[in-house]
Design a protein around this motif. Structure first.
Motif, PDB file in Angstrom:
ATOM      1  N   GLU A   1      17.126  -0.306 -11.676  1.00 37.97           N
ATOM      2  CA  GLU A   1      17.414   0.426 -10.432  1.00 37.97           C
ATOM      3  C   GLU A   1      18.893   0.794 -10.362  1.00 37.97           C
ATOM      4  N   HIS A   2      19.192   1.821  -9.590  1.00 37.77           N
ATOM      5  CA  HIS A   2      20.551   2.351  -9.421  1.00 37.77           C
ATOM      6  C   HIS A   2      21.177   2.746 -10.759  1.00 37.77           C
TER       7      HIS A   2
ATOM      8  N   TYR B   1       2.016   1.056  10.330  1.00 36.80           N
ATOM      9  CA  TYR B   1       2.063   0.037   9.269  1.00 36.80           C
ATOM     10  C   TYR B   1       3.181  -0.975   9.557  1.00 36.80           C
TER      11      TYR B   1
ATOM     12  N   GLU C   1      16.295  10.229  -2.897  1.00 36.42           N
ATOM     13  CA  GLU C   1      17.300   9.677  -1.987  1.00 36.42           C
ATOM     14  C   GLU C   1      17.068   8.191  -1.746  1.00 36.42           C
ATOM     15  N   PHE C   2      18.079   7.567  -1.164  1.00 39.24           N
ATOM     16  CA  PHE C   2      18.026   6.173  -0.749  1.00 39.24           C
ATOM     17  C   PHE C   2      16.801   5.925   0.143  1.00 39.24           C
ATOM     18  N   GLY C   3      16.032   4.870  -0.167  1.00 32.65           N
ATOM     19  CA  GLY C   3      14.931   4.458   0.707  1.00 32.65           C
ATOM     20  C   GLY C   3      13.733   5.383   0.737  1.00 32.65           C
TER      21      GLY C   3
ATOM     22  N   PRO D   1       0.839  -1.203   0.000  1.00 34.74           N
ATOM     23  CA  PRO D   1       0.000   0.000   0.000  1.00 34.74           C
ATOM     24  C   PRO D   1       0.873   1.253   0.000  1.00 34.74           C
ATOM     25  N   ILE D   2       0.400   2.286  -0.642  1.00 34.16           N
ATOM     26  CA  ILE D   2       1.136   3.546  -0.634  1.00 34.16           C
ATOM     27  C   ILE D   2       0.592   4.357   0.535  1.00 34.16           C
TER      28      ILE D   2
ATOM     29  N   GLY E   1      11.280   5.178  -1.459  1.00 31.60           N
ATOM     30  CA  GLY E   1      10.120   4.507  -2.051  1.00 31.60           C
ATOM     31  C   GLY E   1      10.077   4.507  -3.562  1.00 31.60           C
ATOM     32  N   LYS E   2      11.238   4.679  -4.209  1.00 34.75           N
ATOM     33  CA  LYS E   2      11.249   4.723  -5.690  1.00 34.75           C
ATOM     34  C   LYS E   2      10.782   3.381  -6.267  1.00 34.75           C
ATOM     35  N   MET E   3      11.376   2.300  -5.721  1.00 36.76           N
ATOM     36  CA  MET E   3      11.021   0.972  -6.217  1.00 36.76           C
ATOM     37  C   MET E   3       9.556   0.658  -5.938  1.00 36.76           C
TER      38      MET E   3
ATOM     39  N   LEU F   1      12.871   5.752   4.661  1.00 33.48           N
ATOM     40  CA  LEU F   1      11.956   4.710   5.146  1.00 33.48           C
ATOM     41  C   LEU F   1      12.690   3.447   5.591  1.00 33.48           C
ATOM     42  N   VAL F   2      13.828   3.180   4.968  1.00 34.98           N
ATOM     43  CA  VAL F   2      14.594   1.994   5.340  1.00 34.98           C
ATOM     44  C   VAL F   2      15.086   2.147   6.779  1.00 34.98           C
TER      45      VAL F   2
HETATM   46  N1  LIG Z   1       4.609   4.524   0.106  1.00 37.58           N
HETATM   47  C1  LIG Z   1       5.080   3.519   0.851  1.00 37.58           C
HETATM   48  N2  LIG Z   1       4.278   2.922   1.726  1.00 37.58           N
HETATM   49  C2  LIG Z   1       4.750   1.944   2.513  1.00 37.58           C
HETATM   50  N3  LIG Z   1       6.000   1.517   2.511  1.00 37.58           N
HETATM   51  C3  LIG Z   1       6.825   2.072   1.665  1.00 37.58           C
HETATM   52  C4  LIG Z   1       6.429   3.113   0.785  1.00 37.58           C
HETATM   53  N4  LIG Z   1       7.452   3.489   0.044  1.00 37.58           N
HETATM   54  C5  LIG Z   1       8.478   2.716   0.449  1.00 37.58           C
HETATM   55  N5  LIG Z   1       8.106   1.875   1.405  1.00 37.58           N
HETATM   56  C6  LIG Z   1       8.974   0.918   2.095  1.00 37.58           C
HETATM   57  O1  LIG Z   1      10.201   1.549   2.308  1.00 37.58           O
HETATM   58  C7  LIG Z   1      11.303   0.722   1.995  1.00 37.58           C
HETATM   59  C8  LIG Z   1      12.159   1.364   0.918  1.00 37.58           C
HETATM   60  O2  LIG Z   1      11.404   1.526  -0.237  1.00 37.58           O
HETATM   61  P1  LIG Z   1      12.004   1.349  -1.718  1.00 37.58           P
HETATM   62  O3  LIG Z   1      12.885   0.151  -1.808  1.00 37.58           O
HETATM   63  O4  LIG Z   1      10.866   1.456  -2.634  1.00 37.58           O
HETATM   64  O5  LIG Z   1      12.885   2.652  -1.795  1.00 37.58           O
HETATM   65  P2  LIG Z   1      13.941   3.070  -2.906  1.00 37.58           P
HETATM   66  O6  LIG Z   1      13.879   4.529  -2.970  1.00 37.58           O
HETATM   67  O7  LIG Z   1      13.699   2.334  -4.175  1.00 37.58           O
HETATM   68  O8  LIG Z   1      15.262   2.569  -2.227  1.00 37.58           O
HETATM   69  P3  LIG Z   1      16.766   2.472  -2.882  1.00 37.58           P
HETATM   70  O9  LIG Z   1      17.194   3.860  -3.125  1.00 37.58           O
HETATM   71  O10 LIG Z   1      17.544   1.797  -1.821  1.00 37.58           O
HETATM   72  O11 LIG Z   1      16.644   1.636  -4.092  1.00 37.58           O
HETATM   73  C9  LIG Z   1      10.710  -0.596   1.599  1.00 37.58           C
HETATM   74  O12 LIG Z   1      10.711  -1.441   2.728  1.00 37.58           O
HETATM   75  C10 LIG Z   1       9.303  -0.245   1.196  1.00 37.58           C
HETATM   76  O13 LIG Z   1       8.468  -1.345   1.425  1.00 37.58           O
END
Ligand SMILES: Nc1ncnc2c1ncn2[C@@H]1O[C@H](COP(=O)(O)OP(=O)(O)OP(=O)(O)O)[C@@H](O)[C@H]1O
Length: 591
Positions: A391-392, A465, A337-339, A307-308, A341-343, A498-499
């Motif tokens: 990614e990356h 969450y 930035e890192f973590g 869920p977002i 939620g891009k993925m 978020l990480v």
């Molecule tokens: N909108 C969201 N709602 C709930 N959890 C989220 C959300 N966005 C990210 N997360 C959680 O935060 C963590 C990091 O998210 P994600 O891997 O998507 O980030 P990222 O920006 O792609 O990281 P990286 O830069 O390391 O590749 C994951 O555990 C993901 O489940």
């Protein structure tokens, strides 16, 4: 709508039959062609007819039986009727000679009745196989028979040894009967082939890969992509698999097989298929993996539920964007930035758009090589739609960027590309980390994710969450966070976004004694973190000193690193390095 025409070839075993047919009113729904042929000629004629799209063949006696064995379209037999026999019996009326009637049992039966009714003295000879005819005729000749009644083969053989042959010809009634039978059979056949087509379609569209083989291991059916088909056909030569197939068939039980060849790994399930006449084996290709497939390439076909979260304006705008992009085929470039939620955003767009119907490819640009890109291309051939997430992207080497540009020229446009990077595309281009031409090629729409420090109002929602996730996954009993504890967390900067938050909440939930994370839990954990940070050797902070530097050069690197970590604050940097500010200033200006 026009009449559905039935295309028929009538193979006449004797010329006279064509004349009878020509005198008939051919049904309007028949496209009838007639060819006269002897036994040998009839086979090639029939096969050709099948190739040319004839729906049915009509023929008589031995010719019909022979043709039937050589084609898969229906063959209609012109039966010998009572009228046909009456006709031939009438022809021999008054003959003084000894007459023999030769035929298979079904013909002889009727002839015998007719003979009795007409009070004739025709002798009946029943044959069971065609090659009995010649021997029988010779015997009859020796017994002074002069006339022989029979079918084409019998009459021809009889004439060869000097007997008079009377052919049982087919009259128009028999031909009409055959026409009726042809129409009935055609419609029945249509229904059956419609059903067969349906089953074929169903098998073809099964989401699992299935191959059906017979006992000779000949493939009777498969629903594999051409690529996989080639691989699996090779696999059928594998002795191990041969044993498994044999066992599945002889024990009538499912068998599992794990076949590992030089380049590939297969997980297969072999199951017996009950068929009325033959034993068949089905092979379910459960998993297939190329050994050279690296961790850099992943293919996901199962929906990931994520869920977002968040009620902030930013969170809302992300939800809207996911919804909007799920309805377009635009390529995307998501930076942040890192973590942040891009993925998660990229995957949500894919699954919102395709559910689990189309694959999601994920390529990690930090470790991909040309083989991974080739794997992507190969896989892409067998699917029609889907998404590829890179990614990356900031880590892409110039060589891989060139390969990607080439690849994107070949990959169909129906594959949506999503690039993820830790910086905005413009900044990566400026730093010469990525080529302008690559960005131009994918022509993306840009999205930038916000760090957690800019959306702190979402913190509470993320925390609950994560707590519920830990509860489900690990059975943690922590249900919430006290407001004063949350306040402390709200004051943090969250560089790991978020990480980092998820990691901290996990630690806090393990530490909490009651149902809530308390203020003291947060304080304790922050204090411990600060201590750890102070005691951490520099190399553990991702700091690396390459070999071959002088002591002074090493010192410079360390100073720069700490300065960077302290956000250019010289007082704090000097303190951490155990020197006074003036020394630090001198060292900085000496370089
Ligand atoms: N909108 C969201 N709602 C709930 N959890 C989220 C959300 N966005 C990210 N997360 C959680 O935060 C963590 C990091 O998210 P994600 O891997 O998507 O980030 P990222 O920006 O792609 O990281 P990286 O830069 O390391 O590749 C994951 O555990 C993901 O489940």
């Amino acid at each position: 709508m026009g009449v559905e025409m039935i295309k028929i070839l009538l193979i006449a075993p004797y010329t006279g039959m064509t004349q009878v047919v020509k005198q008939l009113d051919i049904p309007k729904d028949f496209q009838l062609d007639i060819k006269v042929a002897n036994l040998e000629e009839s086979i090639s004629l029939a096969r050709k007819a099948e190739d040319e799209g004839y729906d049915l063949i009509i023929s008589r006696g031995g010719t019909a039986s022979l043709v039937e064995k050589n084609v898969s379209i229906p063959v209609i037999h012109i039966d010998i009727t009572g009228y046909d026999m009456l006709r031939v019996f009438t022809l021999i009326r008054g003959a003084q000679n000894t007459v023999a009637f030769i035929g298979f049992e079904n013909i002889c039966r009727g002839a015998r009745t007719l003979n009795d009714i007409l009070d004739y003295d025709v002798k009946m000879f029943t044959i069971h196989k065609r090659d009995e005819v010649r021997l029988l005729l010779n015997k009859l000749k020796n017994e002074n028979y002069e006339i022989v009644i029979g079918d084409v083969v019998t009459v021809e053989e009889a004439q060869k040894i000097g007997l008079r042959g009377f052919l049982i010809t087919s009259g128009k009634e028999a031909i009409f009967d055959a026409f009726d039978e042809a129409r009935r059979t055609y419609h029945m056949f249509q229904k059956v082939s419609y059903k067969t087509d349906q089953y074929q379609q169903i098998l073809q569209s099964l989401p699992t890969d299935i191959i059906v083989i017979n006992q000779q291991e000949k493939v009777l059916f498969n629903n594999l992509s051409p690529n996989k088909e080639r691989i699996v056909k090779k696999l059928l030569y594998d002795k191990e698999l041969g044993k498994n197939i044999h066992q599945a068939l002889s024990l009538n039980e499912k068998q599992w097989a794990h076949i590992s060849s030089e380049n590939e790994d297969f997980e297969l399930q072999i199951f017996p298929v009950t068929s009325r006449e033959t034993k068949l084996a089905g092979i379910h290709l459960c998993s297939y993996k190329r050994k050279d497939e690296s961790a850099a390439f992943r293919m996901i076909t199962k929906k990931i539920h994520q869920p977002i979260l968040g009620g902030s304006t930013y969170a809302q705008s992300i939800k809207n964007k996911i919804y909007a992009f799920a309805n377009t085929t635009d390529n995307l470039f998501i930076s942040g930035e890192f973590g942040t939620g891009k993925m998660t955003i990229a995957q949500s767009i894919h699954f919102q758009k395709f559910e689990s119907n189309h694959p999601l490819f994920i390529l990690n640009c930090e470790i991909i090589d040309s083989d991974d890109l080739k794997t992507l291309k190969d896989r892409w051939v067998s699917v029609q739609k889907g998404t590829a997430i890179f990614e990356h992207v900031e880590s892409l080497s110039p060589t891989n960027q060139k390969l990607l540009i080439e690849l994107f020229h070949q990959i169909p446009e129906s594959l949506q590309l999503i690039f993820l990077a830790n910086e905005q595309a413009s900044s990566l281009i400026e730093k010469k980390h990525i080529f302008v031409s690559l960005i131009e090629k994918i022509d993306p729409i840009f999205i930038h994710t916000q760090p957690l420090r800019n959306r702190k109002e979402d913190l509470r929602e993320f925390i609950s969450y994560y707590l519920s996730e830990f509860h489900t996954r690990f059975g943690n009993e922590t249900l919430g966070i006290r407001s004063d504890a949350l306040e402390i967390l709200m004051r943090l900067d969250w560089p790991g976004n978020l990480v980092e938050l998820k990691k901290k909440i996990r630690e806090l939930s393990l530490r909490a004694v009651g149902y809530y994370i308390e203020n003291k839990d947060v304080k304790e954990i922050l204090h411990e973190d600060a201590l750890k940070e102070q005691n951490k050797p520099l190399e553990n902070k991702g700091f690396y000193i390459p070999p071959g530097l002088t002591l002074e050069e090493m010192e410079q690197r360390i100073i720069q690193k700490v300065l960077e970590e302290e956000k250019e604050n010289q007082t704090r940097t000097a303190k951490r390095l155990g020197m006074n500010r003036t020394t630090l200033w001198r060292k900085l200006n000496d370089k």
